[in-house]
Write an enzyme that holds these catalytic residues in place. Sequence first.
Site, PDB file in Angstrom:
ATOM      1  N   ARG A 258       0.821  -1.211   0.000  1.00  8.57           N
ATOM      2  CA  ARG A 258       0.000   0.000   0.000  1.00  8.57           C
ATOM      3  C   ARG A 258       0.858   1.265   0.000  1.00  8.57           C
ATOM      4  O   ARG A 258       0.451   2.287  -0.569  1.00  8.57           O
ATOM      5  CB  ARG A 258      -0.935  -0.018   1.203  1.00  8.57           C
TER       6      ARG A 258
ATOM      7  N   LYS B 282     -15.628 -16.386   5.620  1.00  7.22           N
ATOM      8  CA  LYS B 282     -17.050 -16.362   5.957  1.00  7.22           C
ATOM      9  C   LYS B 282     -17.940 -15.952   4.783  1.00  7.22           C
ATOM     10  O   LYS B 282     -17.675 -14.973   4.096  1.00  7.22           O
ATOM     11  CB  LYS B 282     -17.293 -15.387   7.112  1.00  7.22           C
TER      12      LYS B 282
ATOM     13  N   GLY C 254      -6.876  -7.058  -0.137  1.00  8.85           N
ATOM     14  CA  GLY C 254      -6.937  -7.861   1.076  1.00  8.85           C
ATOM     15  C   GLY C 254      -5.998  -9.046   1.059  1.00  8.85           C
ATOM     16  O   GLY C 254      -4.846  -8.959   0.628  1.00  8.85           O
TER      17      GLY C 254
ATOM     18  N   GLY D 155     -12.230  -4.424   0.950  1.00  7.82           N
ATOM     19  CA  GLY D 155     -13.564  -4.079   1.418  1.00  7.82           C
ATOM     20  C   GLY D 155     -14.250  -3.073   0.516  1.00  7.82           C
ATOM     21  O   GLY D 155     -15.445  -3.199   0.206  1.00  7.82           O
TER      22      GLY D 155
END
Length: 395
Positions: A34, A199, A352, A376
Site C-alpha cells: 500500500r 465467511k 486484502g 472491502g
Amino acid sequence: MRTLDDLDVKGRRVLVRADLNVPLDGETITDDGRIRASVPTIKALTGAGAKVVVCAHLGRPKGRPTPGLSLKPVAERLAELLGEDVAFATDVVGDSAHGVVDALREGQVALLENLRFEPGEESKDDAERGAFAEKLAGLAELYVGDGFGAVHRKHASVYDVPRLLPHAAGGLIVAEVEVLKKLTEDTERPYVVVLGGAKVSDKLGVIANLLAKVDRLLIGGGMAYTFLKAQGYEVGKSLLQEDQLDQVRGFLNEAAERGVDLVLPVDVLAATGFAEDAPYDVVEATAIPADREGLDIGPKTRELFAAKLADAKTVFWNGPMGVFEFDAFSGGTRAVAETLIRADALTVVGGGDSAAAVRKFGLPEDGFSHISTGGGASLEYLEGKTLPGLAALED
C-alpha cells in the site's frame, strides 16, 4: 470526478488522504504494497511543486494514541521509496503537525501521525467528526483523495474534509474506479468471479449482486463449507456458518435459475486440526470425515477451477482458497493466482488477503491487470453500494 490535472498545486499545501494501513511485526513492515501504491500520486504532486501533507490510518487504536500503531515506520519506508526525506509529525492536528507543515517547502513531503489516534476521525456524531475535519482541513489549501482502501468509510478524512477544500481524486483512486467500472458496466465475457475467504456472511451482498452479472462463480476457502453443508454434505469440523444456510440455499437456487455456473470444490485437504504441521488427507468434498476440517482446496478442484477460468475474458478474484498463511495449505490459493497470470483476460485481484498472497508467493504483480489496494471497498462497490469517499470526491 476531478483529477490532479484539475488542480493548480504549485506552492500550495495539499492534504493527501492515502491508505498506508500496512501490516507490522513490531516496527517492521511485512508488506509495503500500500505504501508503494501511494508513491505515484505523491511524486506527481511534489513534481508539480506542491507542499504535500500525507494523512492515513493504521490499525484500530479506537481514538487514542496506541503504542505499536504509530505511522513512524511508515514515514521511514515512504522516504526510502520516494528517495526524499519525509518529515514526521508526532500528532495529527496539534503543535507538531502545524510546525511540520509550516516548515514545508515546495516539493517536500510530511506525514501526520495516525488519524485514528483522534476520536473525531471515526466518530458517528456528525458534529464531532466535522469539528475534527475542520482542524485537519486547516492544515492545507487543497485535498487529494487517494486512499481507496478507506473510501467505503464515512470518516472525517475521507468524507468531510473534501467538502471543506477544493479537491480531486489521486491517480490510485482513478485507476481503481476505472477497473471497477469494467467489472460492473461494460464487461467482456465470459465473466468469472472467484470468491474465497473465511465467511459467507462477509460476501452476502456481493454474491447477491453478482449472480445477476456473472457467467461463473467459483467458491473456495472457508466459505465453501457452508455451501457444501447447504447441499446436505458432511463438512466435519470445517468452518461453518449455520445461520447462513438458508441464504446460501437461496443463492444456489438463484444461480440455477439464472444459468450461472456456481462451482464448488470437489476435493479438499482435510486436516486433523488448525495448525501448520497438522496431518491431512485429500478427500472428496462431499465426504469430509467428521473429525477433520478442510483447510484448502484439493488438486482436482485446482484443475477444475483452472478449466473454468481457461476461456474467461474478465476475472475478479477476492479471497484465498485455503489457509495460505500455512505453507502446507497454500497450494490452492497459489494455483488460482498462477492461473490468472496465464489468463488472456482482464484479471483483477480484489485486495486484502488475495493481494497479500500474491506478494507472499513472490509472484509478479504486473502479471495481473490490476491488484486493488482495498478489498472491502472493492466488494462494496461490486455490491452496488454508494461509497462515501467517492461520493465526496464527485461533489
